[in-house]
Structures are given as C-alpha cells and as structure tokens.
Enzyme design. Structure first.
Site, PDB file in Angstrom:
ATOM      1  N   ASN A  28      -2.028  -0.335   7.064  1.00  0.00           N
ATOM      2  CA  ASN A  28      -1.389  -1.574   7.513  1.00  0.00           C
ATOM      3  C   ASN A  28      -0.494  -2.221   6.452  1.00  0.00           C
ATOM      4  O   ASN A  28      -0.309  -3.434   6.429  1.00  0.00           O
ATOM      5  CB  ASN A  28      -2.454  -2.548   8.016  1.00  0.00           C
ATOM      6  CG  ASN A  28      -3.548  -2.797   6.988  1.00  0.00           C
ATOM      7  OD1 ASN A  28      -3.378  -2.467   5.808  1.00  0.00           O
ATOM      8  ND2 ASN A  28      -4.656  -3.378   7.416  1.00  0.00           N
ATOM      9  N   HIS A  56      -1.885  -5.708   1.468  1.00  0.00           N
ATOM     10  CA  HIS A  56      -3.137  -6.425   1.237  1.00  0.00           C
ATOM     11  C   HIS A  56      -2.791  -7.825   0.781  1.00  0.00           C
ATOM     12  O   HIS A  56      -1.830  -8.011   0.032  1.00  0.00           O
ATOM     13  CB  HIS A  56      -3.963  -5.741   0.140  1.00  0.00           C
ATOM     14  CG  HIS A  56      -5.068  -6.608  -0.394  1.00  0.00           C
ATOM     15  ND1 HIS A  56      -6.290  -6.692   0.227  1.00  0.00           N
ATOM     16  CD2 HIS A  56      -5.101  -7.479  -1.444  1.00  0.00           C
ATOM     17  CE1 HIS A  56      -7.041  -7.566  -0.450  1.00  0.00           C
ATOM     18  NE2 HIS A  56      -6.351  -8.050  -1.460  1.00  0.00           N
ATOM     19  N   TYR A 114     -12.254  -3.104  -3.732  1.00  0.00           N
ATOM     20  CA  TYR A 114     -12.802  -3.047  -2.371  1.00  0.00           C
ATOM     21  C   TYR A 114     -14.328  -2.992  -2.350  1.00  0.00           C
ATOM     22  O   TYR A 114     -14.916  -2.525  -1.377  1.00  0.00           O
ATOM     23  CB  TYR A 114     -12.216  -1.843  -1.632  1.00  0.00           C
ATOM     24  CG  TYR A 114     -10.810  -2.065  -1.098  1.00  0.00           C
ATOM     25  CD1 TYR A 114     -10.521  -3.110  -0.220  1.00  0.00           C
ATOM     26  CD2 TYR A 114      -9.764  -1.213  -1.449  1.00  0.00           C
ATOM     27  CE1 TYR A 114      -9.235  -3.307   0.284  1.00  0.00           C
ATOM     28  CE2 TYR A 114      -8.474  -1.401  -0.950  1.00  0.00           C
ATOM     29  CZ  TYR A 114      -8.224  -2.453  -0.083  1.00  0.00           C
ATOM     30  OH  TYR A 114      -6.952  -2.644   0.423  1.00  0.00           O
ATOM     31  N   GLU A 159      -9.301 -10.631  -7.759  1.00  0.00           N
ATOM     32  CA  GLU A 159      -8.378  -9.507  -7.567  1.00  0.00           C
ATOM     33  C   GLU A 159      -7.214  -9.545  -8.569  1.00  0.00           C
ATOM     34  O   GLU A 159      -6.756  -8.502  -9.036  1.00  0.00           O
ATOM     35  CB  GLU A 159      -7.856  -9.524  -6.124  1.00  0.00           C
ATOM     36  CG  GLU A 159      -8.964  -9.249  -5.102  1.00  0.00           C
ATOM     37  CD  GLU A 159      -8.532  -9.481  -3.665  1.00  0.00           C
ATOM     38  OE1 GLU A 159      -7.374  -9.893  -3.425  1.00  0.00           O
ATOM     39  OE2 GLU A 159      -9.369  -9.237  -2.766  1.00  0.00           O
ATOM     40  N   LYS A 196       0.834  -1.202   0.000  1.00  0.00           N
ATOM     41  CA  LYS A 196       0.000   0.000   0.000  1.00  0.00           C
ATOM     42  C   LYS A 196       0.874   1.259   0.000  1.00  0.00           C
ATOM     43  O   LYS A 196       2.091   1.185   0.211  1.00  0.00           O
ATOM     44  CB  LYS A 196      -0.931  -0.053   1.221  1.00  0.00           C
ATOM     45  CG  LYS A 196      -1.870  -1.266   1.215  1.00  0.00           C
ATOM     46  CD  LYS A 196      -2.815  -1.243   2.408  1.00  0.00           C
ATOM     47  CE  LYS A 196      -3.755  -2.446   2.398  1.00  0.00           C
ATOM     48  NZ  LYS A 196      -4.756  -2.384   3.501  1.00  0.00           N
TER      49      LYS A 196
HETATM   50  P1  DAT Z   1      -7.756  -7.005   5.480  1.00  0.00           P
HETATM   51  O1  DAT Z   1      -6.926  -5.994   4.726  1.00  0.00           O
HETATM   52  O2  DAT Z   1      -7.048  -7.499   6.709  1.00  0.00           O
HETATM   53  O3  DAT Z   1      -8.280  -8.117   4.615  1.00  0.00           O
HETATM   54  P2  DAT Z   1     -10.438  -5.884   5.379  1.00  0.00           P
HETATM   55  O4  DAT Z   1     -10.577  -6.516   4.042  1.00  0.00           O
HETATM   56  O5  DAT Z   1     -11.490  -6.169   6.400  1.00  0.00           O
HETATM   57  O6  DAT Z   1      -9.029  -6.225   6.042  1.00  0.00           O
HETATM   58  O7  DAT Z   1     -10.409  -4.295   5.211  1.00  0.00           O
HETATM   59  C1  DAT Z   1      -9.700  -3.679   4.148  1.00  0.00           C
HETATM   60  C2  DAT Z   1      -8.870  -2.549   4.708  1.00  0.00           C
HETATM   61  O8  DAT Z   1      -9.726  -1.537   5.246  1.00  0.00           O
HETATM   62  C3  DAT Z   1      -7.965  -2.954   5.862  1.00  0.00           C
HETATM   63  O9  DAT Z   1      -6.724  -3.477   5.425  1.00  0.00           O
HETATM   64  C4  DAT Z   1      -7.823  -1.682   6.613  1.00  0.00           C
HETATM   65  C5  DAT Z   1      -9.167  -1.014   6.452  1.00  0.00           C
HETATM   66  N1  DAT Z   1     -10.082  -1.309   7.570  1.00  0.00           N
HETATM   67  C6  DAT Z   1     -10.723  -2.489   7.798  1.00  0.00           C
HETATM   68  N2  DAT Z   1     -11.508  -2.426   8.889  1.00  0.00           N
HETATM   69  C7  DAT Z   1     -11.371  -1.173   9.366  1.00  0.00           C
HETATM   70  C8  DAT Z   1     -11.915  -0.452  10.482  1.00  0.00           C
HETATM   71  N3  DAT Z   1     -12.784  -1.039  11.332  1.00  0.00           N
HETATM   72  N4  DAT Z   1     -11.541   0.832  10.686  1.00  0.00           N
HETATM   73  C9  DAT Z   1     -10.674   1.435   9.833  1.00  0.00           C
HETATM   74  N5  DAT Z   1     -10.126   0.840   8.754  1.00  0.00           N
HETATM   75  C10 DAT Z   1     -10.464  -0.445   8.520  1.00  0.00           C
HETATM   76 MG    MG Z   2      -9.609  -7.971   2.967  1.00  0.00          MG
END
Ligand code: DAT
Ligand code: MG
Length: 143
Positions: free
Chosen positions: A120, A123, A53, A134, A13
């Site tokens: 973070n 991805h 997303y 994806e 990212k």
């Molecule tokens: P991951 O990247 O671990 O698969 P995800 O698909 O649930 O997580 O979410 C996509 C991204 O969105 C994630 O990397 C960081 C952000 N994100 C997820 N949940 C969040 C939250 N509760 N508050 C803020 N950002 C969030």
């Molecule tokens: Mg995810």
C-alpha cells in the site's frame, strides 16, 4: 512552536519506489502544506524492520511484511506540521487500498495485488508515541 506542532515518520515502501512514486508522495505532502524536515533512501534490513513492526510480530502477514519491506530500497522522511500525524494518515487512506478513499494516496495509487501482505505504498506513524519511537529507529542521528 505551536501546541499541536508534530513530526511523523513517513515511509515510501518498495512498491512506491519501484513504481517511481517518490515524487508523487512527497509532492502531496508538500502541497498539503507540511514540511519535509529529514529525508533518506535506504535498504532496510530485517533487524530494523523487526523493531519498526514489532507490534505485528506473530500475525499471519508479519513474515511477508518483513520480506516485502526488505525487497528493495525505501524512502524514509520526517514530515512536520500541526496535527501532521493524523493529517498524513488521512492523506494515506486506510490500510486496504481496495477500499481506501479515492483522493488518498492508497486509494488513488494502490490496489490489491493478490499478495500475502498488502502493498500500500506508504507508512505513516499512528500516534505521537509511535512517531517518536519510529523516528528514533530510522533517524537515530537526530536523537
Ligand atoms: P497501517 O500501515 O495502515 O498502519 P498496520 O500497521 O495495521 O497498517 O499494518 C502494517 C502493514 O501490514 C500494512 O500497511 C499492510 C500490512 N497488513 C496489515 N494488515 C494486513 C492484513 N490483514 N493482511 C495483509 N497485510 C496486512
Ligand atoms: Mg501501522
């Protein structure tokens, strides 16, 4: 090809690129024993990110997520190996870097920055179905 050989989409990212952690992330993938079979740097536009997303549309962090992901260049790569989808998710650590296990990419290298969206670093696709979807978004030329 063995039965469990998989491909997964990994994104480094904008925070990872800005912090010069491209090499660190790729080195971890390679040291684990997975192969990088495709790799590119790009500026992801809103339309591309909205496709990627789509499952998060309407959530409170959706707009900040798209804004963050388009705030600078990202690296997209395909990693290949037996059970690499699960393997890379384990290497990445859980979504929230504050509680991601030390030893994981997020646990070692990221933390809460107080932003609306969690930053973070990486991805990784979460299932075979997601990986196929994806990879087609980021590497349409491989379809
Ligand atoms: P991951 O990247 O671990 O698969 P995800 O698909 O649930 O997580 O979410 C996509 C991204 O969105 C994630 O990397 C960081 C952000 N994100 C997820 N949940 C969040 C939250 N509760 N508050 C803020 N950002 C969030
Ligand atoms: Mg995810």
């Amino acid at each position: 090809m063995t039965a469990n050989r998989q491909r997964t989409l990994v994104l480094i990212k904008p925070d990872g690129v800005k912090r010069r952690l491209i090499g660190e992330v790729i080195a971890r993938i390679e040291r684990k024993g997975y192969s990088v079979v495709a790799l590119k740097m790009l500026d992801a536009d809103r339309a591309l990110l909205a496709r990627h997303y789509g499952e998060h549309e309407g959530k409170h962090f959706y707009e900040p997520l798209l804004e963050f992901m388009s705030s600078g260049p990202i690296v997209a790569l395909i990693a290949e190996g037996e059970r690499v989808i699960e393997g890379f998710r384990t290497m990445a650590g859980v979504t929230d870097p504050t509680v991601a296990d030390p030893g994981s990419i997020r646990g070692d290298l990221a933390r809460d920055q107080g932003t609306k969206v969690v930053q973070n670093l990486v991805h990784g696709s979460d299932s075979e179905e997601s990986a196929i979807r994806e990879i087609a978004i980021f590497f349409p030329e491989l379809a």
